[in-house]
Design an enzyme around this catalytic site. Structure first.
Site, short mmCIF file in Angstrom:
data_model
loop_
_atom_site.label_atom_id
_atom_site.label_comp_id
_atom_site.label_asym_id
_atom_site.label_seq_id
_atom_site.Cartn_x
_atom_site.Cartn_y
_atom_site.Cartn_z
N HIS A 194 0.83 -1.21 0.00
CA HIS A 194 0.00 0.00 0.00
C HIS A 194 0.86 1.26 0.00
O HIS A 194 1.62 1.50 0.95
CB HIS A 194 -0.89 -0.03 1.25
CG HIS A 194 -1.88 1.06 1.34
ND1 HIS A 194 -2.01 1.85 2.46
CD2 HIS A 194 -2.82 1.50 0.47
CE1 HIS A 194 -2.99 2.71 2.29
NE2 HIS A 194 -3.50 2.53 1.08
N HIS B 2 -1.06 10.77 -1.98
CA HIS B 2 -2.34 10.28 -1.52
C HIS B 2 -3.32 11.40 -1.17
O HIS B 2 -4.44 11.44 -1.65
CB HIS B 2 -2.18 9.37 -0.30
CG HIS B 2 -3.49 8.93 0.28
ND1 HIS B 2 -4.14 9.61 1.29
CD2 HIS B 2 -4.28 7.88 -0.04
CE1 HIS B 2 -5.27 9.00 1.57
NE2 HIS B 2 -5.39 7.96 0.79
#
Length: 295
Positions: free
Chosen positions: A41, A83
């Site tokens: 991730h 992100h």
């Protein structure tokens, strides 16, 4: 070489690209009785600053093939890997550019973003790490011989980012048959963005981030190969409902779940039949799954 701003990406940029429907690679799914695929991730983000080249290199050193990232666009139309919509959490933007709150990616040019330190917040050894462009990121993934689960982050903020991203992937050599079949998945929380990707390149494997109702799953199966819910929403019945449908490539839908860092939770998810587990600790999850599988 930088990519062109989106305004200069013409509608025919993908002309001549193959649109043959290719079967998803067997390596992208976890057949019954096999451990789910482990996906790092934002890279191995427990060991290096997320969404940086250092993070995907850390995943590579751990022997992790699949990495996940997030794509956004700068004020001057360049694609970068980050992100949050804001630069504040993972860079020193507040110190370098005070008074420009909320420090959104879309309010800064690439030149400005390249001045930022994207590593010191994580630890002093990563001082000077930068926010990578998509071009630089893809070069590193290719260099490491890794595969990519790419998220289009907040695409509603960046009109045309689907075509722009595909154009950049093509330039990087990632839209040939080999990469598309075995090494690339594009996902988003935005269903319209995934529909657009599928309409532009129907051969690319796509995933929807979320947990649609079982009644709505057939709608998603028209343009998604995966349904990727948060792990707390995963049940055996939901996995079975997802697996019971065939996606646009005439294969059973996959289910990748996120974000799982605890070994026991990973083993439980595997027992429910998930095909992939997205994790900040890919080595921990991989080792737990392998131990459970061997046992």
């Amino acid at each position: 070489m930088r990519i062109r701003p989106v305004a200069t990406v013409v509608s025919g940029a993908l002309m001549g690209l193959s649109t043959l429907a290719l079967s998803p690679a067997a390596a992208q799914a976890a057949p019954a009785g096999h451990a789910p695929l482990t996906v790092a991730h934002r890279g191995a983000s427990s060991y290096a600053p997320e969404n940086t080249l250092a993070a995907i290199d850390a995943a590579d050193r751990l022997g992790i093939e699949w990495v996940e990232n997030d794509v956004q666009r700068t004020k001057d139309g360049e694609l970068v890997i980050l992100h949050d919509n804001s630069l504040a959490r993972t860079t020193n933007v507040e110190q370098v550019f005070p008074g420009r709150s909320p420090w959104n990616v879309s309010d800064f040019t690439l030149d400005e973003i390249e001045k930022l330190d994207a590593g010191s917040w994580f630890g002093p050894k990563f001082r000077g790490e930068r926010v990578p462009t998509l071009e630089d990121y893809m070069d590193e993934v290719e260099h490491n011989d890794q595969s990519l689960l790419m998220e289009l982050k907040s695409p509603e903020l960046y009109p045309g980012i689907e075509l722009q991203t595909l154009t950049e992937l093509r330039r990087a050599g990632w839209l040939d048959k080999g990469h598309v079949k075995r090494r690339l998945i594009i996902q988003s929380f935005n269903a319209d963005a995934i529909k657009t990707v599928h309409s532009l390149r129907s051969d690319i494997k796509t995933g929807f981030l979320g947990n649609p109702s079982v009644a709505d799953l057939p709608k998603f199966a028209k343009y998604c190969d995966q349904i990727n819910p948060v792990h707390t929403a995963v049940t055996r019945e939901y996995v079975a409902a997802v697996h019971g449908l065939r996606g646009p490539h005439r294969k059973a839908l996959d289910l990748y779940t996120w974000t799982v860092d605890d070994p026991a939770v990973a083993v439980k998810a595997a027992g429910l039949g998930v095909d992939g587990i997205i994790t900040n600790k890919p080595d921990v999850v991989r080792d737990a799954l392998e131990k459970h599988d061997d046992g």
